[in-house]
Every structure is written in structure tokens, then in C-alpha cells.
Write an enzyme that holds these catalytic residues in place. Structure first.
Site, mmCIF file in Angstrom:
data_model
loop_
_atom_site.group_PDB
_atom_site.id
_atom_site.type_symbol
_atom_site.label_atom_id
_atom_site.label_comp_id
_atom_site.label_asym_id
_atom_site.label_seq_id
_atom_site.Cartn_x
_atom_site.Cartn_y
_atom_site.Cartn_z
ATOM 1 N N THR A 37 0.808 -1.229 0.000
ATOM 2 C CA THR A 37 0.000 0.000 0.000
ATOM 3 C C THR A 37 0.834 1.269 0.000
ATOM 4 O O THR A 37 0.322 2.351 -0.306
ATOM 5 C CB THR A 37 -0.930 0.031 1.231
ATOM 6 O OG1 THR A 37 -0.130 0.059 2.426
ATOM 7 C CG2 THR A 37 -1.842 -1.182 1.252
ATOM 8 N N ARG A 48 -7.036 -4.083 8.645
ATOM 9 C CA ARG A 48 -6.714 -5.508 8.593
ATOM 10 C C ARG A 48 -5.203 -5.698 8.578
ATOM 11 O O ARG A 48 -4.464 -4.947 7.928
ATOM 12 C CB ARG A 48 -7.326 -6.129 7.335
ATOM 13 C CG ARG A 48 -7.160 -7.643 7.268
ATOM 14 C CD ARG A 48 -7.867 -8.204 6.045
ATOM 15 N NE ARG A 48 -7.272 -7.687 4.813
ATOM 16 C CZ ARG A 48 -7.707 -7.979 3.591
ATOM 17 N NH1 ARG A 48 -8.769 -8.763 3.459
ATOM 18 N NH2 ARG A 48 -7.116 -7.477 2.532
ATOM 19 N N ARG A 70 3.870 6.669 3.253
ATOM 20 C CA ARG A 70 2.948 7.716 3.687
ATOM 21 C C ARG A 70 2.289 7.330 5.007
ATOM 22 O O ARG A 70 2.013 6.159 5.259
ATOM 23 C CB ARG A 70 1.847 7.957 2.646
ATOM 24 C CG ARG A 70 2.345 8.247 1.243
ATOM 25 C CD ARG A 70 1.192 8.619 0.312
ATOM 26 N NE ARG A 70 0.079 7.682 0.374
ATOM 27 C CZ ARG A 70 0.037 6.527 -0.258
ATOM 28 N NH1 ARG A 70 1.058 6.163 -1.036
ATOM 29 N NH2 ARG A 70 -1.019 5.736 -0.160
ATOM 30 N N CYS A 72 -0.485 6.626 7.699
ATOM 31 C CA CYS A 72 -1.849 6.095 7.677
ATOM 32 C C CYS A 72 -2.820 7.130 8.247
ATOM 33 O O CYS A 72 -2.567 7.711 9.308
ATOM 34 C CB CYS A 72 -1.921 4.811 8.502
ATOM 35 S SG CYS A 72 -3.583 4.134 8.677
ATOM 36 N N CYS A 75 -4.744 5.428 11.788
ATOM 37 C CA CYS A 75 -4.098 5.322 13.102
ATOM 38 C C CYS A 75 -3.163 6.493 13.413
ATOM 39 O O CYS A 75 -2.659 6.598 14.527
ATOM 40 C CB CYS A 75 -3.335 4.007 13.225
ATOM 41 S SG CYS A 75 -1.922 3.844 12.108
ATOM 42 N N TRP A 429 17.728 -7.641 37.720
ATOM 43 C CA TRP A 429 16.685 -8.588 38.109
ATOM 44 C C TRP A 429 15.500 -7.865 38.730
ATOM 45 O O TRP A 429 14.349 -8.052 38.324
ATOM 46 C CB TRP A 429 17.239 -9.607 39.105
ATOM 47 C CG TRP A 429 16.215 -10.630 39.536
ATOM 48 C CD1 TRP A 429 15.984 -11.847 38.979
ATOM 49 C CD2 TRP A 429 15.248 -10.494 40.590
ATOM 50 N NE1 TRP A 429 14.940 -12.492 39.619
ATOM 51 C CE2 TRP A 429 14.466 -11.683 40.613
ATOM 52 C CE3 TRP A 429 14.951 -9.494 41.515
ATOM 53 C CZ2 TRP A 429 13.432 -11.892 41.527
ATOM 54 C CZ3 TRP A 429 13.911 -9.690 42.427
ATOM 55 C CH2 TRP A 429 13.176 -10.869 42.425
ATOM 56 N N TYR A 433 11.695 -7.346 37.185
ATOM 57 C CA TYR A 433 10.570 -7.890 37.942
ATOM 58 C C TYR A 433 9.531 -6.803 38.219
ATOM 59 O O TYR A 433 8.325 -7.024 38.081
ATOM 60 C CB TYR A 433 11.085 -8.470 39.262
ATOM 61 C CG TYR A 433 10.029 -9.172 40.081
ATOM 62 C CD1 TYR A 433 9.667 -10.487 39.815
ATOM 63 C CD2 TYR A 433 9.397 -8.518 41.134
ATOM 64 C CE1 TYR A 433 8.699 -11.134 40.562
ATOM 65 C CE2 TYR A 433 8.421 -9.153 41.891
ATOM 66 C CZ TYR A 433 8.078 -10.464 41.611
ATOM 67 O OH TYR A 433 7.106 -11.088 42.353
ATOM 68 N N ASP A 449 17.686 -14.587 36.928
ATOM 69 C CA ASP A 449 16.967 -15.311 37.972
ATOM 70 C C ASP A 449 17.366 -16.785 37.977
ATOM 71 O O ASP A 449 17.311 -17.470 36.945
ATOM 72 C CB ASP A 449 15.462 -15.175 37.745
ATOM 73 C CG ASP A 449 14.665 -15.863 38.827
ATOM 74 O OD1 ASP A 449 14.490 -15.251 39.899
ATOM 75 O OD2 ASP A 449 14.219 -17.012 38.612
#
Length: 488
Positions: A37, A48, A70, A72, A75, A429, A433, A449
Site C-alpha cells: 500500500t 486488517r 505515507r 496512515c 491510526c 533482576w 521484575y 533469575d
């Protein structure tokens, strides 16, 4: 995934899986250029999903533009989190949203809100349109309306109380807004909803099945802070203090539908409206209700190490935290000691510095966990903590109390880890977490861990470097892989 990494460092397969799930937690981390596109999009674009062979992933909107793609129109990738249009003003918009949640536009004027933010009224409108696609007044009105609708349908609060809890200045404005939006009066919505009688506020929190609620409760049960939380076979309960309100929340499966039911009982007088939206958002993060289990399973099911574990426990969720600061304290306490030992010390901290609930004890819940300001000033000696651990807790509390570090989702994993590890006594760690549970960061992975290294090696620990390499195949949901290795 590193939002600012060169395109060559992006894991394109992980990006495609995140885009297939339209996981909002990765919005702004990368962009997809669609060769068929000539358009580039955000991973949450409602269009989609294109075929994999037509997708090329880049780390910034600028890179997509430079490649000749280009933007969208659906969105609007130029306004995604982390882009230049967002970075310089996101903090201002976030602060404005927090003030709106607190009722700044329920009784105040837009010009007053703009002044509190150090902006002009016109500039504030422009920022809201750029970031959210709607002006401040429209955002405030929408939030009032959605809150009112949920309180009408899911609680038995008198409609006059619903009006003011949702932020309406008068019952007439409340009635007009509901009538305009839904075409019926609030009383008709209430009758149709069959709201249960009683003073406790009830909220339904939907999720996508499958959902292994029992495993989440089991994980939380072993880490529940005495006096603050209580976890039973089918129910979670805890105290809270938020937005001028204090009380106890209990959560269990709803009798109908794919949802949990939360019951909120306030204690004492509430200053202002009960922050229903904030409580709901925290509960959704606590129980990981926004996860897309089918997308996660599709990405991890073929892995020889993780796949069989997920098959044994469909609907795996990462247990989060209702309060990010509280969970961060709990994570520091858990450094190099057992889960039971850390839980015991957390209970001591709550008992000594937490506010006692005025009314009678409810289900073993008698304290509210102390705030960052309280712990920043507290004398933590005599609780079974080493001097180094006390220094770390005090540094974290001071940073949180001063606003230098926060626990709201939004920053990249790398930025979050960098902020936390800059504090004394917090290593990778602990930072991962905290990011995993407090912020709901799905790709956090504490590779050092020992439990994870043992599980990955079939009982013989692999090195942290080896595990980090293995984990690349589990992106962008390494957090779920970590939980599978820990618990299954």
C-alpha cells in the site's frame, strides 16, 4: 523491544506477532511499513493486518517517511507515543488527564486547568487534539459519561450519588447527558441492568478467555502482605487508599460471562468522588485482564520449552500489582531471600508504618500499606533488614515521593530499567521484575533469575547470557514465558 533502536536491531517476527494482537502496550515502540500500500502504521492500527511478506518494521516514523512511505490516516502514526509530536508534550497531557480524573473540569474552567499546567487555553486544546483526537472538555465529558453508565448498570448506588460520583454538577445535567447519549433516562437503564441491592459498589471487569484465575490467585496468595491483602481459594481482597478514598476491594469471578466482579466498600468519609476509573484500571493490571491469550499462545506454543507449559495451563496471566510502589518495595525485600521471608518483612512494615483501618477488621485486613512519603521518613531498623536493603528502600521511597520515578505504564522497558537501576541496590533482576508486575510490561525478563535458569536447563542452571539468547524467540511476550518457567 527498544523503541529507539536502529531498524536492524528490531526483531521483526516479534513485531509482527505484537501487531497481529494489536497489543497497545507496544504502541510507539515500532512502526510497520506496508509495501503493498505504500503506507506506514502503528501496531494498533484498526485496519486488517497485512501479510507478513508485505511488512517491514522500523523504529521511528521518521525512518518510515525517509523510506518513502505515507502516514496512515486511520491510526495517525505521527501522534504515536514516543514520536517527536508526542515526546515533548506527553508529560503535560498526562498531567492534564490526571487533573481531569480528579475533577478539574467538573467544577473548574478550562482556562484554570491550562493555567495550572502553565499553558494557554488554546495551546492545551491543540495538544489534546494532537495526542488524543479530542479536546479537554470532550475527554472530560466522555469520562463522566462512561463512569456514570458503569455505576448505573453495575452498582445499586442511588442515582443522585451516581451523578456526583461521576462528576456532574447537577442531577439535571446528569439526566440530560444520559438521555442524549443513550436515548433513555437513567432510571430505565437501571431497571434494565437489574442492579443488586446494597451499599457496596460492584464493577464487572471483562477479559478474553481462557483465563486461569486460580493460578493468578495462587501466585498472589504466596506473596500477600499480611494485614493488607488476603487471598482465598476463589477470592482476592485488599485495602486501598486512592484519590481521597479508603476502603477494601474484593474480587472474584462473576457469575455470568467472561468477567471478574469487584466489590468496593469505602471506609470513613471520602474526599471527593470515588476514583472508580483509576480503581478499575489498577485491577485490570493486577489480574492482567487486557492480555490477548490466543495471540500469546500462537507465538509461544511451538517453542519446545514454553509450549508444553502453556498447553498444560491455558489462559496463563502475569499477576500484576494494584499499587506500583508497594510492589516495588516488595520486590526489593525479595532480593536474595525466600518469598515467605520477604512477605513476613512486608507485613512488619505495614504493621509499623501503615495506617490502621478505623472500622472493625475485615477478613484479616487491618492496615493500608504506607505511602512513599511515609517510608522515606521512616526508621526501618529493627525489622530484620540489612543496612544495604534499608538504604535501597529509602532511596526508592524518596525518589517516588519526590516524583523522580513513577509506576505508570508508558515508558519503554529500557527506560524503565534504566531509571530503576540508577537507584542504589537495584539491579537488572529487580528492575525487570518491577517492570513485569508493577507496570505490566509484557516483554520484561529477569534473565539472571536462578529459578528461570534452572527451568531453562532442565534442572541444571544455564548462564544468564544463554537464557537471554534463548528468550529472544519468546519476544515480545517474554514475561509470560518467565511466568510459565517459574510456575508450571
Amino acid at each position: 523491544m527498544n523503541m529507539t533502536a536502529p531498524a536492524s536491531l528490531l526483531d521483526e517476527d516479534a513485531c509482527y506477532r505484537a501487531m497481529q494482537a494489536k497489543d497497545a502496550r507496544f504502541d510507539g515502540r515500532f512502526f510497520v511499513c506496508v509495501s503493498s500500500t505504500g503506507i506506514y502504521c502503528r501496531p494498533v492500527c484498526p485496519a486488517r493486518v497485512p501479510k507478513r511478506e508485505h511488512c517491514r518494521f522500523v523504529a521511528s516514523a521518521a525512518a518510515a517517511e525517509a523510506a518513502g512511505f505515507r502516514s496512515c490516516l486511520r491510526c495517525r502514526p505521527e501522534t504515536a507515543p514516543g514520536t517527536p509530536a508526542w515526546t515533548g508534550t506527553a508529560a503535560t497531557v498526562s498531567r492534564a488527564l490526571r487533573l481531569i480524573e480528579e475533577g478539574a473540569l467538573d467544577e473548574g474552567k478550562l482556562e484554570d486547568l491550562a493555567a495550572r499546567l502553565g499553558l494557554g487555553e488554546r495551546q492545551l486544546r491543540r495538544l489534546f487534539l494532537a495526542h488524543l483526537g479530542a479536546g479537554p472538555q470532550a475527554v472530560a465529558a466522555n469520562r463522566r459519561l462512561l463512569t456514570a453508565k458503569q455505576l448505573i448498570t453495575d452498582t445499586a448506588m442511588p442515582l443522585s450519588e451516581v451523578a456526583y460520583a461521576a462528576g456532574y454538577r447537577s442531577l439535571r445535567r446528569f439526566n440530560d447527558a444520559i438521555q442524549t447519549a443513550y436515548g433513555v433516562a437513567p432510571t430505565e437503564i437501571r431497571r434494565a441492568s437489574e442492579a443488586q441491592a446494597g451499599s457496596t459498589i460492584r464493577l464487572k471487569l471483562g477479559y478474553r478467555p481462557p483465563f486461569d484465575f486460580e493460578s493468578v490467585l495462587s501466585y498472589l496468595r504466596g506473596r500477600a502482605i499480611p494485614g493488607v491483602e488476603r487471598v482465598e481459594a476463589e477470592r482476592y481482597a485488599r485495602s486501598f487508599a486512592l484519590g481521597g478514598a479508603k476502603g477494601i476491594i474484593t474480587v472474584e469471578r462473576a457469575q455470568k460471562g467472561h468477567a471478574l466482579e469487584a466489590r468496593i466498600a469505602t471506609i470513613g468519609s471520602t474526599k471527593g468522588a470515588l476514583p472508580i476509573r483509576a480503581i478499575a484500571a489498577r485491577l485490570r493490571r493486577l489480574f492482567d485482564l487486557d492480555a490477548e491469550p490466543s495471540a500469546i499462545a500462537a507465538a509461544l506454543s511451538r517453542d519446545p520449552l514454553i509450549g508444553p507449559r502453556l498447553a498444560a495451563r491455558p489462559g496463563l496471566r502475569v499477576p500484576g500489582g494494584f499499587d506500583g510502589f508497594e510492589l516495588a518495595i516488595r520486590a526489593i525485600l525479595g532480593q536474595q531471600i525466600s518469598v515467605k521471608g520477604a512477605t513476613t518483612i512486608a507485613g512488619r512494615i505495614a504493621a509499623k508504618f501503615g495506617e490502621k483501618i478505623a472500622e472493625r477488621e475485615t477478613e484479616g485486613i487491618e492496615r493500608i500499606f504506607p505511602s512513599a512519603k511515609v517510608l522515606a521518613r521512616a526508621d526501618l531498623s529493627g525489622l530484620g533488614l540489612t543496612g544495604g536493603r534499608i538504604a535501597t528502600l529509602k532511596a526508592l521511597s524518596a525518589a517516588a515521593a519526590g516524583g523522580r520515578i513513577g509506576f505508570a505504564p508508558g515508558e519503554s522497558l529500557e527506560a524503565t530499567v534504566a531509571e530503576l537501576t540508577a537507584l542504589p541496590g537495584i539491579g537488572a533482576w529487580t528492575a525487570h521484575y518491577i517492570a513485569l508486575r508493577a507496570l505490566g510490561e509484557p516483554d520484561a525478563f529477569p534473565a539472571s533469575d536462578l529459578g528461570l535458569r534452572k527451568a531453562a536447563g532442565g534442572g541444571t542452571p544455564v548462564s544468564a547470557a544463554e537464557l537471554e539468547t534463548m528468550s529472544q524467540a519468546w519476544r515480545p511476550w517474554r514475561g509470560y514465558a518467565a511466568l510459565a518457567l517459574w510456575t508450571i
